[in-house]
Design a protein around this motif. Sequence first.
Motif, PDB file in Angstrom:
ATOM      1  N   LYS A 250       0.811  -1.219   0.000  1.00 48.64           N
ATOM      2  CA  LYS A 250       0.000   0.000   0.000  1.00 48.64           C
ATOM      3  C   LYS A 250       0.846   1.272   0.000  1.00 48.64           C
ATOM      4  CE  LYS A 250      -3.980  -2.136   2.246  1.00 48.64           C
ATOM      5  NZ  LYS A 250      -4.874  -2.132   3.406  1.00 48.64           N
ATOM      6  N   ALA A 251       1.917   1.237   0.765  1.00 49.51           N
ATOM      7  CA  ALA A 251       2.733   2.463   0.882  1.00 49.51           C
ATOM      8  C   ALA A 251       3.604   2.691  -0.340  1.00 49.51           C
ATOM      9  CB  ALA A 251       3.611   2.389   2.140  1.00 49.51           C
ATOM     10  N   LEU A 252       3.934   1.650  -1.056  1.00 43.71           N
ATOM     11  CA  LEU A 252       4.785   1.768  -2.233  1.00 43.71           C
ATOM     12  C   LEU A 252       4.058   1.154  -3.420  1.00 43.71           C
ATOM     13  CD1 LEU A 252       8.148   0.687  -0.571  1.00 43.71           C
ATOM     14  CD2 LEU A 252       7.383   3.017  -1.085  1.00 43.71           C
ATOM     15  N   PRO A 253       3.368   1.949  -4.211  1.00 38.88           N
ATOM     16  CA  PRO A 253       2.532   1.419  -5.293  1.00 38.88           C
ATOM     17  C   PRO A 253       3.282   0.621  -6.315  1.00 38.88           C
ATOM     18  CG  PRO A 253       2.110   3.757  -4.912  1.00 38.88           C
ATOM     19  CD  PRO A 253       3.297   3.424  -4.126  1.00 38.88           C
ATOM     20  N   HIS A 254       4.552   0.964  -6.532  1.00 43.69           N
ATOM     21  CA  HIS A 254       5.293   0.281  -7.588  1.00 43.69           C
ATOM     22  C   HIS A 254       6.137  -0.869  -7.068  1.00 43.69           C
ATOM     23  CE1 HIS A 254       4.049   3.413 -10.316  1.00 43.69           C
ATOM     24  NE2 HIS A 254       4.473   4.333  -9.458  1.00 43.69           N
ATOM     25  N   ALA A 255       6.015  -1.130  -5.765  1.00 47.13           N
ATOM     26  CA  ALA A 255       6.807  -2.214  -5.169  1.00 47.13           C
ATOM     27  C   ALA A 255       5.915  -3.410  -4.920  1.00 47.13           C
ATOM     28  CB  ALA A 255       7.457  -1.746  -3.870  1.00 47.13           C
ATOM     29  N   SER A 256       6.539  -4.489  -4.789  1.00 49.41           N
ATOM     30  CA  SER A 256       5.813  -5.717  -4.485  1.00 49.41           C
ATOM     31  C   SER A 256       6.348  -6.326  -3.200  1.00 49.41           C
ATOM     32  CB  SER A 256       5.952  -6.735  -5.631  1.00 49.41           C
ATOM     33  OG  SER A 256       5.353  -6.213  -6.800  1.00 49.41           O
ATOM     34  N   ALA A 257       5.479  -6.949  -2.482  1.00 49.94           N
ATOM     35  CA  ALA A 257       5.887  -7.663  -1.263  1.00 49.94           C
ATOM     36  C   ALA A 257       5.530  -9.125  -1.426  1.00 49.94           C
ATOM     37  CB  ALA A 257       5.170  -7.087  -0.031  1.00 49.94           C
ATOM     38  N   ILE A 258       6.377  -9.943  -0.901  1.00 52.12           N
ATOM     39  CA  ILE A 258       6.144 -11.383  -1.009  1.00 52.12           C
ATOM     40  C   ILE A 258       5.606 -11.898   0.314  1.00 52.12           C
ATOM     41  CG2 ILE A 258       7.212 -13.615  -1.491  1.00 52.12           C
ATOM     42  CD1 ILE A 258       7.142 -11.727  -3.835  1.00 52.12           C
ATOM     43  N   ARG A 259       4.449 -12.522   0.263  1.00 54.44           N
ATOM     44  CA  ARG A 259       3.855 -13.108   1.465  1.00 54.44           C
ATOM     45  C   ARG A 259       3.840 -14.619   1.310  1.00 54.44           C
ATOM     46  NH1 ARG A 259      -2.321 -13.079   3.072  1.00 54.44           N
ATOM     47  NH2 ARG A 259      -2.381 -12.865   0.822  1.00 54.44           N
ATOM     48  N   CYS A 260       4.481 -15.355   2.229  1.00 55.16           N
ATOM     49  CA  CYS A 260       4.569 -16.813   2.164  1.00 55.16           C
ATOM     50  C   CYS A 260       3.625 -17.434   3.161  1.00 55.16           C
ATOM     51  CB  CYS A 260       5.995 -17.289   2.451  1.00 55.16           C
ATOM     52  SG  CYS A 260       7.161 -16.751   1.177  1.00 55.16           S
ATOM     53  N   ILE A 261       2.755 -18.242   2.661  1.00 55.63           N
ATOM     54  CA  ILE A 261       1.779 -18.923   3.511  1.00 55.63           C
ATOM     55  C   ILE A 261       2.155 -20.390   3.590  1.00 55.63           C
ATOM     56  CG2 ILE A 261      -0.650 -19.498   3.816  1.00 55.63           C
ATOM     57  CD1 ILE A 261      -1.275 -17.128   1.981  1.00 55.63           C
ATOM     58  N   PRO A 262       2.480 -20.891   4.786  1.00 53.36           N
ATOM     59  CA  PRO A 262       2.833 -22.306   4.906  1.00 53.36           C
ATOM     60  C   PRO A 262       1.658 -23.184   4.507  1.00 53.36           C
ATOM     61  CG  PRO A 262       3.381 -21.075   6.921  1.00 53.36           C
ATOM     62  CD  PRO A 262       2.551 -20.195   6.067  1.00 53.36           C
ATOM     63  N   SER A 263       1.954 -24.211   3.803  1.00 53.96           N
ATOM     64  CA  SER A 263       0.912 -25.181   3.445  1.00 53.96           C
ATOM     65  C   SER A 263       1.019 -26.393   4.346  1.00 53.96           C
ATOM     66  CB  SER A 263       1.069 -25.621   1.988  1.00 53.96           C
ATOM     67  OG  SER A 263       2.303 -26.245   1.789  1.00 53.96           O
ATOM     68  N   GLU A 264      -0.123 -26.946   4.772  1.00 54.33           N
ATOM     69  CA  GLU A 264      -0.153 -28.083   5.676  1.00 54.33           C
ATOM     70  C   GLU A 264       0.182 -29.370   4.936  1.00 54.33           C
ATOM     71  OE1 GLU A 264      -3.793 -28.351   7.719  1.00 54.33           O
ATOM     72  OE2 GLU A 264      -3.570 -26.452   8.793  1.00 54.33           O
ATOM     73  N   VAL A 265       0.905 -30.231   5.639  1.00 61.61           N
ATOM     74  CA  VAL A 265       1.181 -31.542   5.077  1.00 61.61           C
ATOM     75  C   VAL A 265      -0.105 -32.356   5.115  1.00 61.61           C
ATOM     76  CG1 VAL A 265       2.490 -33.677   5.366  1.00 61.61           C
ATOM     77  CG2 VAL A 265       3.563 -31.471   5.851  1.00 61.61           C
ATOM     78  N   PRO A 266      -0.518 -32.948   4.024  1.00 63.65           N
ATOM     79  CA  PRO A 266      -1.775 -33.691   4.022  1.00 63.65           C
ATOM     80  C   PRO A 266      -1.711 -34.906   4.930  1.00 63.65           C
ATOM     81  CG  PRO A 266      -0.537 -34.100   2.004  1.00 63.65           C
ATOM     82  CD  PRO A 266       0.173 -32.990   2.723  1.00 63.65           C
ATOM     83  N   LYS A 267      -2.833 -35.203   5.558  1.00 65.33           N
ATOM     84  CA  LYS A 267      -2.893 -36.388   6.407  1.00 65.33           C
ATOM     85  C   LYS A 267      -2.847 -37.643   5.537  1.00 65.33           C
ATOM     86  CE  LYS A 267      -5.449 -34.459  10.302  1.00 65.33           C
ATOM     87  NZ  LYS A 267      -6.667 -34.590  11.131  1.00 65.33           N
ATOM     88  N   PRO A 268      -2.280 -38.721   6.080  1.00 64.57           N
ATOM     89  CA  PRO A 268      -2.225 -39.951   5.298  1.00 64.57           C
ATOM     90  C   PRO A 268      -3.594 -40.578   5.159  1.00 64.57           C
ATOM     91  CG  PRO A 268      -1.491 -40.350   7.531  1.00 64.57           C
ATOM     92  CD  PRO A 268      -1.683 -38.871   7.413  1.00 64.57           C
ATOM     93  N   SER A 269      -3.742 -41.428   4.170  1.00 63.49           N
ATOM     94  CA  SER A 269      -5.006 -42.126   3.984  1.00 63.49           C
ATOM     95  C   SER A 269      -5.219 -43.120   5.116  1.00 63.49           C
ATOM     96  CB  SER A 269      -4.993 -42.868   2.648  1.00 63.49           C
ATOM     97  OG  SER A 269      -4.050 -43.929   2.696  1.00 63.49           O
ATOM     98  N   MET A 270      -6.462 -43.562   5.250  1.00 63.96           N
ATOM     99  CA  MET A 270      -6.789 -44.539   6.286  1.00 63.96           C
ATOM    100  C   MET A 270      -5.989 -45.814   6.107  1.00 63.96           C
ATOM    101  SD  MET A 270      -8.640 -45.054   8.977  1.00 63.96           S
ATOM    102  CE  MET A 270      -9.934 -43.821   8.863  1.00 63.96           C
ATOM    103  N   ALA A 271      -5.785 -46.232   4.869  1.00 61.20           N
ATOM    104  CA  ALA A 271      -5.034 -47.460   4.612  1.00 61.20           C
ATOM    105  C   ALA A 271      -3.598 -47.351   5.109  1.00 61.20           C
ATOM    106  CB  ALA A 271      -5.055 -47.776   3.109  1.00 61.20           C
ATOM    107  N   ILE A 272      -2.975 -46.178   4.913  1.00 61.17           N
ATOM    108  CA  ILE A 272      -1.604 -45.989   5.372  1.00 61.17           C
ATOM    109  C   ILE A 272      -1.536 -45.986   6.893  1.00 61.17           C
ATOM    110  CG2 ILE A 272       0.304 -44.333   5.462  1.00 61.17           C
ATOM    111  CD1 ILE A 272      -0.379 -43.538   2.612  1.00 61.17           C
ATOM    112  N   VAL A 273      -2.515 -45.355   7.533  1.00 62.37           N
ATOM    113  CA  VAL A 273      -2.541 -45.322   8.993  1.00 62.37           C
ATOM    114  C   VAL A 273      -2.686 -46.738   9.553  1.00 62.37           C
ATOM    115  CG1 VAL A 273      -3.855 -44.558  11.004  1.00 62.37           C
ATOM    116  CG2 VAL A 273      -3.417 -42.975   9.121  1.00 62.37           C
ATOM    117  N   VAL A 274      -3.600 -47.505   8.988  1.00 58.27           N
ATOM    118  CA  VAL A 274      -3.801 -48.880   9.440  1.00 58.27           C
ATOM    119  C   VAL A 274      -2.522 -49.692   9.244  1.00 58.27           C
ATOM    120  CG1 VAL A 274      -5.039 -51.033   8.967  1.00 58.27           C
ATOM    121  CG2 VAL A 274      -6.294 -48.871   9.108  1.00 58.27           C
ATOM    122  N   LEU A 275      -1.874 -49.513   8.096  1.00 60.98           N
ATOM    123  CA  LEU A 275      -0.626 -50.232   7.831  1.00 60.98           C
ATOM    124  C   LEU A 275       0.438 -49.873   8.868  1.00 60.98           C
ATOM    125  CD1 LEU A 275       0.981 -52.084   5.916  1.00 60.98           C
ATOM    126  CD2 LEU A 275       1.642 -50.029   4.650  1.00 60.98           C
TER     127      LEU A 275
END
Length: 416
Positions: free
Chosen positions: A11-36
């Motif tokens: 907002k303060a610098l119209p010609h500048a860009s800022a990089i925002r990094c959003i962590p992504s969650e590791v997907p949970k394993p399938s039921m078959a993998i958990v049972v194994l």
Amino acid sequence: MSADCVTEKHKALPHASAIRCIPSEVPKPSMAIVVLCIVLVAITLRPGIVSIGPLLPAIIEEMNLNHTQAALLTSIPTLLMGLLAIPAPWLASRFGRDRVILIALLILAAATGLRTIAGSIVQLFIATAGVGAGIAIAGTLFSSYVKARFPNRVATFMGLYATAIALGSTLAASSTGPLFETTDSWRWAAGFWVLPTVIAVGVWAVVERNGYQKGSQGSNRSVPRMPVRNPTAWLIALFFACNNLVFYAMIAWLAPMYIELGKTPTAAGTILASFTLGFMVANPLFGFISRSDDRRLVLATSASIALMGSLAMAIAPNAIPLIVAPLIAFGTGGAFTLAMTLPLDNAATPEEASAWTAFVMLHSYIVAAAGPLLIGYLRGVCGDFQLSLWLLVAIGVVMLLVTPFLQPNRHGRKLA
């Protein structure tokens, strides 16, 4: 963990860009993998103890052990399963539950292998202690994993967990004898059980590396205290102690007892395998039928079945052992599944589940460790196993009398 990066106009610098990094969650394993994962890990948690039974005569002869020392090969791991339950919740909080389970499995694999090259009684007992340490810590913390992953289906998945434990016991009871006959070496036969443990290490390493469970990588949160002032916790521990005493006494002495009664070693091994098989069959069944968190009726049923079997064996031990031994195991197997579930019924969080499980395992396995030693002592004093069998009947009566008092605490019912 990867990150998704989003470019925004500042907002303060119209010609500048800022990089925002959003962590992504590791997907949970399938039921078959958990049972194994549950199955492959649980299978490794008893062969280090059960496989010693068929090999005991050869170990006694080679290592020049007396029968009390031989009983310690079962009692030491059982004792450590109680004692090491104390630091397990702290270790999980400090270093991460999944990571500590992985280290425990590595210790179990290493100790199982080192036992096969033991050159003295001291080395044999040290390696046996390592086996017990690995089993103790992994077993204590695994219930916390189940509580965190399946908070509303703990009985079902603890039944699966207990079934896999019993499967490992059955495989060890039925296969170790033939492995010994094939190799003509108790060391090779005992060392075989390193292989499934190595597989479990590999599987659990994937779980630990990916951090499937939120909060499994350690935190600074305080560890919940053990429920030392809770009467229900003491009653659960008493019930579980009686059940484990019967189980480990049978594991240690069932085959030797029937050899003394005239059975061949092969026939005695078959009776032991029928015992572990009956235990395995009961685990998922009782976990499935116990739908309410008030499990007193099902607990009483399992205790009654075990008591009937113990009574029949005490009255006529040589009559129908291939029916009576599995009957005892069926009752103790059902009771084991439900007793492993009771701490989870009374815990509101996975961390509390670890504390409750540690408390119950501490007291129950210390008592259970005395089972093989006590049965062996009575055998030496009396010259036979008759008084020992009646002692198991008395313990079964205590189990049954405790069941009406095992109603869970109200605060644990929402998540159980």
